[in-house]
Design an enzyme around this catalytic site. Structure first.
Site, PDB file in Angstrom:
ATOM      1  N   TRP A 153       1.063  -1.147   0.005  1.00 54.49           N
ATOM      2  CA  TRP A 153      -0.129   0.112  -0.264  1.00 54.49           C
ATOM      3  C   TRP A 153       1.416   1.102  -0.062  1.00 54.49           C
ATOM      4  O   TRP A 153       2.261   1.307   0.864  1.00 54.49           O
ATOM      5  CB  TRP A 153      -0.585  -0.053   1.163  1.00 54.49           C
ATOM      6  CG  TRP A 153      -1.532   1.039   1.761  1.00 54.49           C
ATOM      7  CD1 TRP A 153      -2.237   1.765   0.814  1.00 54.49           C
ATOM      8  CD2 TRP A 153      -1.905   1.656   2.946  1.00 54.49           C
ATOM      9  NE1 TRP A 153      -3.307   2.869   0.941  1.00 54.49           N
ATOM     10  CE2 TRP A 153      -2.936   2.952   2.506  1.00 54.49           C
ATOM     11  CE3 TRP A 153      -1.553   1.862   3.902  1.00 54.49           C
ATOM     12  CZ2 TRP A 153      -3.256   3.844   3.298  1.00 54.49           C
ATOM     13  CZ3 TRP A 153      -2.024   2.833   5.013  1.00 54.49           C
ATOM     14  CH2 TRP A 153      -3.323   3.385   4.944  1.00 54.49           C
ATOM     15  N   ASP A 234      -1.532  -5.350   9.035  1.00 60.09           N
ATOM     16  CA  ASP A 234      -2.968  -4.615   8.787  1.00 60.09           C
ATOM     17  C   ASP A 234      -3.840  -5.637   8.301  1.00 60.09           C
ATOM     18  O   ASP A 234      -3.523  -6.016   7.161  1.00 60.09           O
ATOM     19  CB  ASP A 234      -1.764  -3.810   7.691  1.00 60.09           C
ATOM     20  CG  ASP A 234      -2.242  -2.522   7.435  1.00 60.09           C
ATOM     21  OD1 ASP A 234      -3.856  -2.648   7.747  1.00 60.09           O
ATOM     22  OD2 ASP A 234      -2.464  -1.364   6.448  1.00 60.09           O
ATOM     23  N   LYS A 270     -13.531   0.142   4.905  1.00 55.80           N
ATOM     24  CA  LYS A 270     -13.994  -0.682   3.319  1.00 55.80           C
ATOM     25  C   LYS A 270     -15.466  -1.146   4.326  1.00 55.80           C
ATOM     26  O   LYS A 270     -16.154  -1.811   3.294  1.00 55.80           O
ATOM     27  CB  LYS A 270     -12.764  -1.845   2.749  1.00 55.80           C
ATOM     28  CG  LYS A 270     -11.239  -0.885   2.532  1.00 55.80           C
ATOM     29  CD  LYS A 270     -12.141  -0.400   1.661  1.00 55.80           C
ATOM     30  CE  LYS A 270     -10.633   1.008   1.840  1.00 55.80           C
ATOM     31  NZ  LYS A 270      -9.541   1.245   0.889  1.00 55.80           N
TER      32      LYS A 270
HETATM   33  C1  LIG Z   1      -3.460  -2.319   3.265  1.00 54.38           C
HETATM   34  C2  LIG Z   1      -4.585  -0.871   3.776  1.00 54.38           C
HETATM   35  N1  LIG Z   1      -4.017   0.100   4.586  1.00 54.38           N
HETATM   36  C3  LIG Z   1      -4.558   0.853   5.415  1.00 54.38           C
HETATM   37  C4  LIG Z   1      -5.030   1.411   4.475  1.00 54.38           C
HETATM   38  C5  LIG Z   1      -5.974   2.283   5.640  1.00 54.38           C
HETATM   39  O1  LIG Z   1      -7.332   3.016   5.251  1.00 54.38           O
HETATM   40  P1  LIG Z   1      -8.256   3.720   5.805  1.00 54.38           P
HETATM   41  O2  LIG Z   1      -6.716   4.900   6.498  1.00 54.38           O
HETATM   42  O3  LIG Z   1      -8.706   4.356   4.671  1.00 54.38           O
HETATM   43  O4  LIG Z   1      -9.322   3.003   6.806  1.00 54.38           O
HETATM   44  C6  LIG Z   1      -5.844   1.118   3.480  1.00 54.38           C
HETATM   45  C7  LIG Z   1      -6.475   1.509   2.305  1.00 54.38           C
HETATM   46  O5  LIG Z   1      -7.324   1.695   1.052  1.00 54.38           O
HETATM   47  C8  LIG Z   1      -5.009   0.055   2.807  1.00 54.38           C
HETATM   48  O6  LIG Z   1      -5.166  -0.658   1.263  1.00 54.38           O
END
Ligand SMILES: Cc1ncc(COP(=O)(O)O)c(C=O)c1O
Length: 424
Positions: A153, A234, A270
């Site tokens: 990511w 994560d 999500k």
């Molecule tokens: C692997 C991963 N970690 C963390 C996140 C964190 O997203 P958010 O801060 O919107 O919860 C995302 C979102 O795309 C992700 O794909």
């Protein structure tokens, strides 16, 4: 007059007389790739344009989807006159944190029974990653590197770099078969210095959609154990990946069962569709209750200086659903709707490419899981997709399955068929 000469003159003027800012010389940072892609897509007036860059769920009409269960929970919260807008506690809403722990570890987890877990409510998954990284930068061994999958990511490295960690890659994606390079991965974790921090995607790896099998997870855990590495999970897609909350948490629970101390970041962006509400959680699993109390106290101290207290509304929605059996059951159905639609799009795209006899193998489209798929398309082919077909995706060939629908999947498959055949 030269710039130097101007600077010399300005030095002798009072600061108020100068039109130059103190920050005149700082480099202009490039715009975020994904957000920039969406802006270009929005500005495009072509009727059949397709946005496959965005990492957010869309329904079959291409629209954001407010989960029906979220609407219900939100209505109940709005109608609850006992609620006010006071600050939440520093570590967040207690029943939300407890339910988050149960969700990720399973309610029968020995770690919960032994009270050797603790959690902080965070600013969604990003905030959980940040708070976890910040905590480790203060209280874990000094000078250890953080290993992230190649690719990962886009925010992982900046988050760790921002709190002073060096980040290094471990092998992950194998472009030869669009699958996992398990041998390279294990070799890199073996070669890493002892006690390294290893960032692992719990499920639905972003950006590749490639997850290890259970046996591969076991082999990964063996190396992490033998090298005394620290697992940093994560988990941004629990329930969204397979439609099954337990299945998507399997790897985390397996590591806990094996006795690792670890941390896990949860995002409710999500799986609840609560992107902008910023609801998330950071959970630590420790060896004993005393360590859990110590970690908790320091998390509160760090959080106080960062954000004082986390936001209430999104956490209240998640809390209501997780702690109400009927709403929880309904949520699991909503999750199946989202993961089911994405699964259908994978199948539809795969079938079309097979029908076209598009050169190459396409099994990875149906084998990969979650929001994203690494198609194997080259940057030169992506360029033609953008310029000729008005289809927007990142240069590495990653597509968001959520951007496909019954009305555009054929158009996309035709375009892929064209570029694979005609663009080197
Ligand atoms: C692997 C991963 N970690 C963390 C996140 C964190 O997203 P958010 O801060 O919107 O919860 C995302 C979102 O795309 C992700 O794909």
């Amino acid at each position: 007059m030269t710039k130097n000469r101007l600077n010399q003159i300005e030095k002798h003027l009072s600061p108020m007389a100068s039109t130059n800012s103190l920050f005149q010389e700082i480099p202009l940072a490039p715009p975020d790739v994904i957000f920039n892609l969406t802006a270009t897509y929005k500005a495009d007036t072509f009727a059949q344009k397709v946005n496959l860059g965005v990492g957010a769920y869309r329904d079959d009409g291409g629209k954001p989807w407010v989960l029906p269960v979220v609407k219900k929970a939100e209505q109940a919260i709005v109608n609850d006159l006992s609620l006010d807008h006071e600050y939440l506690p520093i570590l967040g809403l207690a029943p939300f944190r407890e339910a988050s722990i149960r969700l990720i570890l399973g309610s029968d987890s020995s770690a919960i029974k032994e009270a050797r877990v603790t959690a902080a409510q965070t600013i969604s998954g990003t905030g959980a990653n940040h708070l976890g990284a910040l905590f480790l930068s203060r209280f874990y061994l000094k000078g250890v590197p953080v290993y992230v999958s190649n690719p990962t990511w886009a925010n992982h490295k900046p988050i760790f770099n921002n709190v002073g960690f060096e980040t290094r890659d471990y092998a992950y994606f194998n472009p030869k078969n669009n699958g996992l390079d398990i041998d390279g991965l294990l070799a890199d974790l073996k070669a890493a210095p002892e006690n390294s921090i290893i960032l692992l995607h719990a499920c639905a790896h972003n950006p590749t959609g490639v997850d290890p099998t259970k046996d591969q997870w076991k082999a990964i855990a063996d190396v992490i154990e033998s090298k005394k590495h620290f697992p940093f999970f994560d988990c941004a897609y629990q329930g969204f990946a397979s439609g099954d909350l337990d299945r998507d948490a399997w790897a985390v629970r397996y590591f806990v069962e094996r006795g690792f101390e670890l941390l896990v970041c949860q995002s409710y962006a999500k799986n609840f569709g609560l992107y902008g509400q910023r609801a998330g959680c950071l959970t630590f699993v420790l060896k004993n209750a005393d360590a859990a109390a110590r970690v908790s106290s320091q998390l509160a101290k760090l959080q106080r200086a960062e954000i004082s207290n986390p936001p209430a509304h999104g956490a209240r929605i998640v809390n209501k659903v997780l702690n109400d059996p009927d709403l929880y059951a309904e949520w699991t159905e909503n999750l199946k709707t989202m993961s089911g639609r994405i699964g259908n799009m994978r199948k539809a795209l795969y079938d079309k490419l097979i029908q076209h006899k598009t050169p190459g193998t396409w099994e990875h489209i149906i084998n990969q899981i979650g929001m994203f798929s690494f198609t194997g398309l080259k940057a030169s082919q992506v360029k033609v997709l953008k310029e000729k077909y008005h289809i927007y995706l990142t240069d590495n060939g990653r597509i968001s399955m959520a951007g496909l629908s019954t009305s555009n999947v054929e158009y996309f498959a035709d375009a892929v068929n064209y570029v694979v055949r005609n663009v080197a």
